[in-house]
Every structure is written in C-alpha cells, then in structure tokens.
Write a protein that holds these residues in place. Sequence first.
Motif, PDB file in Angstrom:
ATOM      1  N   ARG A 235       0.855  -1.192   0.000  1.00  0.00           N
ATOM      2  CA  ARG A 235       0.000   0.000   0.000  1.00  0.00           C
ATOM      3  C   ARG A 235       0.882   1.231   0.000  1.00  0.00           C
ATOM      4  O   ARG A 235       1.838   1.312   0.772  1.00  0.00           O
ATOM      5  CB  ARG A 235      -0.889   0.035   1.253  1.00  0.00           C
ATOM      6  CG  ARG A 235      -2.095  -0.867   1.165  1.00  0.00           C
ATOM      7  CD  ARG A 235      -2.793  -0.959   2.516  1.00  0.00           C
ATOM      8  NE  ARG A 235      -3.807  -1.991   2.481  1.00  0.00           N
ATOM      9  CZ  ARG A 235      -5.081  -1.764   2.132  1.00  0.00           C
ATOM     10  NH1 ARG A 235      -5.479  -0.541   1.831  1.00  0.00           N
ATOM     11  NH2 ARG A 235      -5.941  -2.755   2.106  1.00  0.00           N
ATOM     12  N   VAL A 236       0.543   2.176  -0.879  1.00  0.00           N
ATOM     13  CA  VAL A 236       1.265   3.447  -0.916  1.00  0.00           C
ATOM     14  C   VAL A 236       0.241   4.540  -0.652  1.00  0.00           C
ATOM     15  O   VAL A 236      -0.711   4.692  -1.427  1.00  0.00           O
ATOM     16  CB  VAL A 236       1.964   3.655  -2.280  1.00  0.00           C
ATOM     17  CG1 VAL A 236       2.704   4.989  -2.302  1.00  0.00           C
ATOM     18  CG2 VAL A 236       2.923   2.504  -2.573  1.00  0.00           C
ATOM     19  N   ASN A 237       0.399   5.259   0.452  1.00  0.00           N
ATOM     20  CA  ASN A 237      -0.570   6.272   0.899  1.00  0.00           C
ATOM     21  C   ASN A 237      -1.992   5.698   0.904  1.00  0.00           C
ATOM     22  O   ASN A 237      -2.941   6.353   0.474  1.00  0.00           O
ATOM     23  CB  ASN A 237      -0.484   7.520   0.010  1.00  0.00           C
ATOM     24  CG  ASN A 237       0.857   8.227   0.179  1.00  0.00           C
ATOM     25  OD1 ASN A 237       1.421   8.257   1.275  1.00  0.00           O
ATOM     26  ND2 ASN A 237       1.383   8.768  -0.907  1.00  0.00           N
ATOM     27  N   GLY A 238      -2.124   4.464   1.342  1.00  0.00           N
ATOM     28  CA  GLY A 238      -3.436   3.827   1.463  1.00  0.00           C
ATOM     29  C   GLY A 238      -3.923   3.150   0.193  1.00  0.00           C
ATOM     30  O   GLY A 238      -4.874   2.367   0.226  1.00  0.00           O
ATOM     31  N   VAL A 239      -3.275   3.417  -0.934  1.00  0.00           N
ATOM     32  CA  VAL A 239      -3.705   2.829  -2.210  1.00  0.00           C
ATOM     33  C   VAL A 239      -3.030   1.467  -2.385  1.00  0.00           C
ATOM     34  O   VAL A 239      -1.816   1.349  -2.230  1.00  0.00           O
ATOM     35  CB  VAL A 239      -3.319   3.749  -3.395  1.00  0.00           C
ATOM     36  CG1 VAL A 239      -3.733   3.129  -4.724  1.00  0.00           C
ATOM     37  CG2 VAL A 239      -3.923   5.127  -3.201  1.00  0.00           C
ATOM     38  N   VAL A 240      -3.832   0.425  -2.690  1.00  0.00           N
ATOM     39  CA  VAL A 240      -3.260  -0.902  -2.900  1.00  0.00           C
ATOM     40  C   VAL A 240      -2.554  -0.933  -4.259  1.00  0.00           C
ATOM     41  O   VAL A 240      -3.128  -0.550  -5.274  1.00  0.00           O
ATOM     42  CB  VAL A 240      -4.353  -1.996  -2.843  1.00  0.00           C
ATOM     43  CG1 VAL A 240      -3.765  -3.364  -3.197  1.00  0.00           C
ATOM     44  CG2 VAL A 240      -4.990  -2.031  -1.463  1.00  0.00           C
ATOM     45  N   VAL A 241      -1.282  -1.349  -4.250  1.00  0.00           N
ATOM     46  CA  VAL A 241      -0.508  -1.435  -5.491  1.00  0.00           C
ATOM     47  C   VAL A 241      -0.163  -2.902  -5.718  1.00  0.00           C
ATOM     48  O   VAL A 241       0.428  -3.551  -4.860  1.00  0.00           O
ATOM     49  CB  VAL A 241       0.793  -0.599  -5.393  1.00  0.00           C
ATOM     50  CG1 VAL A 241       1.637  -0.764  -6.649  1.00  0.00           C
ATOM     51  CG2 VAL A 241       0.474   0.866  -5.142  1.00  0.00           C
ATOM     52  N   ARG A 242      -0.558  -3.413  -6.873  1.00  0.00           N
ATOM     53  CA  ARG A 242      -0.312  -4.819  -7.172  1.00  0.00           C
ATOM     54  C   ARG A 242       1.166  -5.014  -7.522  1.00  0.00           C
ATOM     55  O   ARG A 242       1.709  -4.293  -8.352  1.00  0.00           O
ATOM     56  CB  ARG A 242      -1.186  -5.224  -8.349  1.00  0.00           C
ATOM     57  CG  ARG A 242      -1.219  -6.703  -8.563  1.00  0.00           C
ATOM     58  CD  ARG A 242      -2.265  -7.036  -9.595  1.00  0.00           C
ATOM     59  NE  ARG A 242      -2.571  -8.446  -9.544  1.00  0.00           N
ATOM     60  CZ  ARG A 242      -3.446  -9.016 -10.345  1.00  0.00           C
ATOM     61  NH1 ARG A 242      -4.106  -8.296 -11.214  1.00  0.00           N
ATOM     62  NH2 ARG A 242      -3.662 -10.311 -10.267  1.00  0.00           N
ATOM     63  N   VAL A 243       1.818  -6.004  -6.865  1.00  0.00           N
ATOM     64  CA  VAL A 243       3.247  -6.203  -7.136  1.00  0.00           C
ATOM     65  C   VAL A 243       3.529  -7.410  -8.021  1.00  0.00           C
ATOM     66  O   VAL A 243       4.482  -7.400  -8.798  1.00  0.00           O
ATOM     67  CB  VAL A 243       4.080  -6.289  -5.833  1.00  0.00           C
ATOM     68  CG1 VAL A 243       4.115  -4.935  -5.140  1.00  0.00           C
ATOM     69  CG2 VAL A 243       3.576  -7.358  -4.894  1.00  0.00           C
ATOM     70  N   THR A 244       2.734  -8.469  -7.904  1.00  0.00           N
ATOM     71  CA  THR A 244       2.937  -9.618  -8.800  1.00  0.00           C
ATOM     72  C   THR A 244       1.578 -10.175  -9.201  1.00  0.00           C
ATOM     73  O   THR A 244       0.556  -9.850  -8.594  1.00  0.00           O
ATOM     74  CB  THR A 244       3.713 -10.792  -8.149  1.00  0.00           C
ATOM     75  OG1 THR A 244       2.876 -11.404  -7.168  1.00  0.00           O
ATOM     76  CG2 THR A 244       5.008 -10.357  -7.526  1.00  0.00           C
ATOM     77  N   THR A 245       1.594 -11.038 -10.207  1.00  0.00           N
ATOM     78  CA  THR A 245       0.362 -11.717 -10.607  1.00  0.00           C
ATOM     79  C   THR A 245       0.381 -13.151 -10.093  1.00  0.00           C
ATOM     80  O   THR A 245      -0.480 -13.947 -10.439  1.00  0.00           O
ATOM     81  CB  THR A 245       0.226 -11.728 -12.143  1.00  0.00           C
ATOM     82  OG1 THR A 245       1.459 -12.206 -12.684  1.00  0.00           O
ATOM     83  CG2 THR A 245      -0.048 -10.345 -12.677  1.00  0.00           C
ATOM     84  N   ARG A 246       1.368 -13.478  -9.261  1.00  0.00           N
ATOM     85  CA  ARG A 246       1.464 -14.845  -8.744  1.00  0.00           C
ATOM     86  C   ARG A 246       0.372 -15.106  -7.712  1.00  0.00           C
ATOM     87  O   ARG A 246       0.058 -14.228  -6.904  1.00  0.00           O
ATOM     88  CB  ARG A 246       2.830 -15.063  -8.092  1.00  0.00           C
ATOM     89  CG  ARG A 246       3.940 -15.276  -9.095  1.00  0.00           C
ATOM     90  CD  ARG A 246       5.235 -15.623  -8.411  1.00  0.00           C
ATOM     91  NE  ARG A 246       5.930 -14.451  -7.905  1.00  0.00           N
ATOM     92  CZ  ARG A 246       6.395 -14.343  -6.676  1.00  0.00           C
ATOM     93  NH1 ARG A 246       6.235 -15.326  -5.819  1.00  0.00           N
ATOM     94  NH2 ARG A 246       7.028 -13.258  -6.296  1.00  0.00           N
ATOM     95  N   ALA A 247      -0.165 -16.321  -7.721  1.00  0.00           N
ATOM     96  CA  ALA A 247      -1.162 -16.702  -6.725  1.00  0.00           C
ATOM     97  C   ALA A 247      -0.448 -17.036  -5.413  1.00  0.00           C
ATOM     98  O   ALA A 247       0.769 -17.232  -5.392  1.00  0.00           O
ATOM     99  CB  ALA A 247      -1.943 -17.916  -7.219  1.00  0.00           C
ATOM    100  N   ALA A 248      -1.213 -17.097  -4.316  1.00  0.00           N
ATOM    101  CA  ALA A 248      -0.642 -17.448  -3.018  1.00  0.00           C
ATOM    102  C   ALA A 248       0.035 -18.808  -3.098  1.00  0.00           C
ATOM    103  O   ALA A 248      -0.447 -19.709  -3.788  1.00  0.00           O
ATOM    104  CB  ALA A 248      -1.740 -17.473  -1.964  1.00  0.00           C
ATOM    105  N   LYS A 249       1.169 -18.959  -2.419  1.00  0.00           N
ATOM    106  CA  LYS A 249       1.958 -20.201  -2.350  1.00  0.00           C
ATOM    107  C   LYS A 249       2.641 -20.545  -3.673  1.00  0.00           C
ATOM    108  O   LYS A 249       3.278 -21.583  -3.797  1.00  0.00           O
ATOM    109  CB  LYS A 249       1.108 -21.416  -1.909  1.00  0.00           C
ATOM    110  CG  LYS A 249       0.392 -21.238  -0.594  1.00  0.00           C
ATOM    111  CD  LYS A 249       1.355 -21.324   0.568  1.00  0.00           C
ATOM    112  CE  LYS A 249       0.698 -20.770   1.832  1.00  0.00           C
ATOM    113  NZ  LYS A 249       1.653 -20.093   2.700  1.00  0.00           N
TER     114      LYS A 249
END
Length: 492
Positions: A235-249
């Motif tokens: 999160r940057v200043n409260g805005v969610v920023v997507r970092v990867t397209t990988r699924a959990a695990k």
Amino acid sequence: QLASFRIKELKDVLTRLGLPKQGKKQVLMDKVLAVLVPSEWQQHPPDGNRSSIAAQVIDDIYRKLRGSGAVELASGHRNFSGAVSVSAGRSDEPDETENRCPCGSSLDTGTMIQCDNQACKVWQHLNCVVIPENAAEGVEPDVPSQFYCEICRINYGDPFCVTLSQPLPAAKFYAPAALQMEGASPLHSLEKTFILSKADRENLHKPNHDLQVWCLLLNDKVPFRMHWPDCAELRVNGVVVRVTTRAAKQLLGANGRDDGPGITACTREGTNRISLSACDARPFCMGVRIIRRLSVEQVMSLIPSAARGESFEEALARVRRCIDGGASDAGDDDDSDLEVVADSVTMNLSCPMSGSRIHIAGRFKPCAHMGGFDLKTFVELNQRARKWQCPVCMKNYSLDQLIIDPFFNRITHAMKDYGEDIKEVELKADGSWRPKLEGETVSRQPWRSPDGTPVLANGFHKATVKQEEGVSQGRPPLKIGMKRAHDGSWAV
Ligand SMILES: [Zn+2]
Ligand SMILES: [Zn+2]
Ligand SMILES: [Zn+2]
C-alpha cells in the motif's frame, strides 16, 4: 591475515579448497598451512599451483572481512585489537568507501563485507545481508566468493532502469525471530515513510522517469532479479498497489522474474507512507527509488565494442577447444548446434531467440561453448523479460558479462555477402570457415579466414593450413594443450 581468522573463516578457506573441515582451530590452521607452505619433509613435492590458489582464497576472504569480529576473537584483546583493525582497514581503503546497510546503521559493528562492484565498494554488516537458508537453526553465514549489495543487485537485474536517487533506502523485510519456525510462513508487515522534495517531483514529471518500489530476496539463488514475498500486499498512501500476478503459495521459480511497480501517480510532495505485508519467513529487502528508463539503443551502447569485450585470440582459442575437444569427447559440452564432421564442424548461425541469422554475434563472457545469439534481439527481448540468461546453456548472468564474440562477429559480418537464408557454415579448429549453400551436404566454397578473405584452395591438409596461417600473420601458430583433471573436467 591467517592469524586473524576465526574457526569460521578457516572453515571457509578449507571449503573453497575442497578439503575436509573437521577439527579444532589449530587442526584447521595446520591444514591450511600444509597447502600454503608445503613441508619439505612431506613425501609429495609441493604443488605451487595449489598453494597460490590457497593464498588467493585467504586473501579474498580477508579482503571481504573487516572490523572487530574477526580480529578480537583471535587475539583475545578485544577493545584494543578491534580498534586497531578498524583504523587499519580505513587507511588501506580509498576515501569513497562507505558503510551502508539495510539495517540502517552505518557503524562498524561485527564483521563487515564489501560489495564487489568496483564502482560501489560499499561495506555492509555480514550478519545483516548474508543470511544462510537455515539461519533459524543458528547456522553462521558462509563468506560468499562474490558479494553484491542490494542496490547493485537491483541495478544489474534490470539495466533498462538506472537508479537516480533513493527516497527510501533499502529496508529489511524479515519476520521477527519470534515468528520464525520450521516450515512456517508467518504474516508480518513493515511500514515506512519517505519524503519527496519539490525537485524529486519535478524529476518525476520528466519523460522516462518514474518512482519505483523494488524488492529482492537477500539469499536469492538468482542474484540479479526483483523478487517479492509470497502473498505480498503493498500500500502506498493507502492505495493498494499490485506487485505480482502470482497466486498465493506460488513461489518464484529459477526462470521467473518479478517487476517493480511504478508509484508516481499515488505519491505527492512531502511525506509518503508505504506498507508491505506478506506471509513469508524469508529475508527480503525493499526500497523506493527514482529511475530513468533507457532505450534499447542506450543499453546497447553500454556493451563493450568487439575489440574491448574479449581478445580475438581468446575467442579463437575457445573455437579450437570446442572443435578439437568436441571431436574427442562429445559428451562434455553439449552444444546442440554442433555437428562433428571429420576435422570441421557445421555451425548454425541462427539466433536461438529470433530464428534469423545472427547479425551482431553476442555471448556471455564466462560461457565455455561456442554458440551465441543476435545481440540486438537479445537486448530487445530482455527489456521485458529481464532474464539475462544465456539461451544456449541457460545460465543466469547480467548485462556486464554480455560481450560481442570477436570471432563469430567477423563471420556474421562477412556473411552479409550471402542471402539471409544461408545460415550454416563449416568451421575448422584453426578458425577457417566457409558458408554451406542451400542443397549442399558439404560446402564447395573456398575456405576463408575469420574476416572473410579466402585463405586457401579446397582440400589442403589441416597441418598445412595451420602453418600457412602462422606464416601469413608473421608469428608462430598458437599452441594449445589439454589435460584432464581428476574430477573429469578439462583444463586448457
Ligand atoms: Zn546492518
Ligand atoms: Zn554495491
Ligand atoms: Zn551459455
């Protein structure tokens, strides 16, 4: 130097010499000394080569270490010797060397390790940045043979982005010890603030400039790439920023590359807030930097010219090695483009990435094989792929090891006289070659020197070719010998 080594460093020396590392400190010391200064009473004659390798290893490990840690334990005079070693280290180093560590402290505490990039040479705390995979079990870090700080690693990972400044210097993202458990992926988070000045904001409005969040895994097996933790939420200043397209695990594999998102749009002049949370116990390092993006042409201009990357003689010696060695021991260097026919081989000059004939012959300097790729195609594809992986042997490298092959580049240049569909050449160990035209099983073209001038009529004996070539260059022909080592590898 050896006298200042702890058990840890002595074991590192023995490991790198391939020797057993069991025993007390004196036993380890004796083992190292036996290699370094072979006793005249020993039955075997001293191996000068081995002792000089040992001296290099000791020098290397000593050079990488600085500070009280290594010296005080050896001498027992803690404060005194610690102080001496620090000041001695300082006076030996050029002024520009500085301490900078992701822990935030720039003090000389414990053992220090230096970045191998000659333009950087920053010192960091060994225990902060070199983290063994089983650190939770109290394993001490090994001194790596090569070490690069996090900023150099990020820069090498993507030469299309140049770091201009770092509003948020590297911060460690590592689960606290209390959460570290065997096999666990604890949820933890990091919150930081950084300041953007008016000048920073003005910079960010310039073309090709951006504010980027980067992240790398400190003990990544692929050193030069971006790498985000599992289930990362930024999160940057409260805005969610997507970092990867990988699924959990879904962890990043050896061939994967993460990217650093641009956050110019969600930041402002003054104080900005950034937070990262993830379910990952591994040691990461995160930061915010202002970057300038380079064009393909600008990155191409960073690659040394054909004459500066590698000498023609070195390149020719490799060709000899691959053709002569390939004929007698084809299994050692599996080169799929290589087809052994008598004293010459058929070489395909197609780029493994584009399929078209190579125009500028590129290669990674440490590769032992002959085959390469088209330099411009390779750089263009890596603008997005960020892999810098040799397409022939699949080893991972970085831009600073990318060179023009001075031997094959002469051939690909001379091939401009032939149609683009002529992709195969016959090649001899002395470096002479001829194109294989369509429909020919064996070329009927005259043999040529690497720069394309016809050297000899067809059918000359191999030995005569070597002699003639030597005479024409006004010096004796190059002699190459090969020796097989005990472990089965070939030395030239
Ligand atoms: Zn530190
Ligand atoms: Zn560095
Ligand atoms: Zn390779």
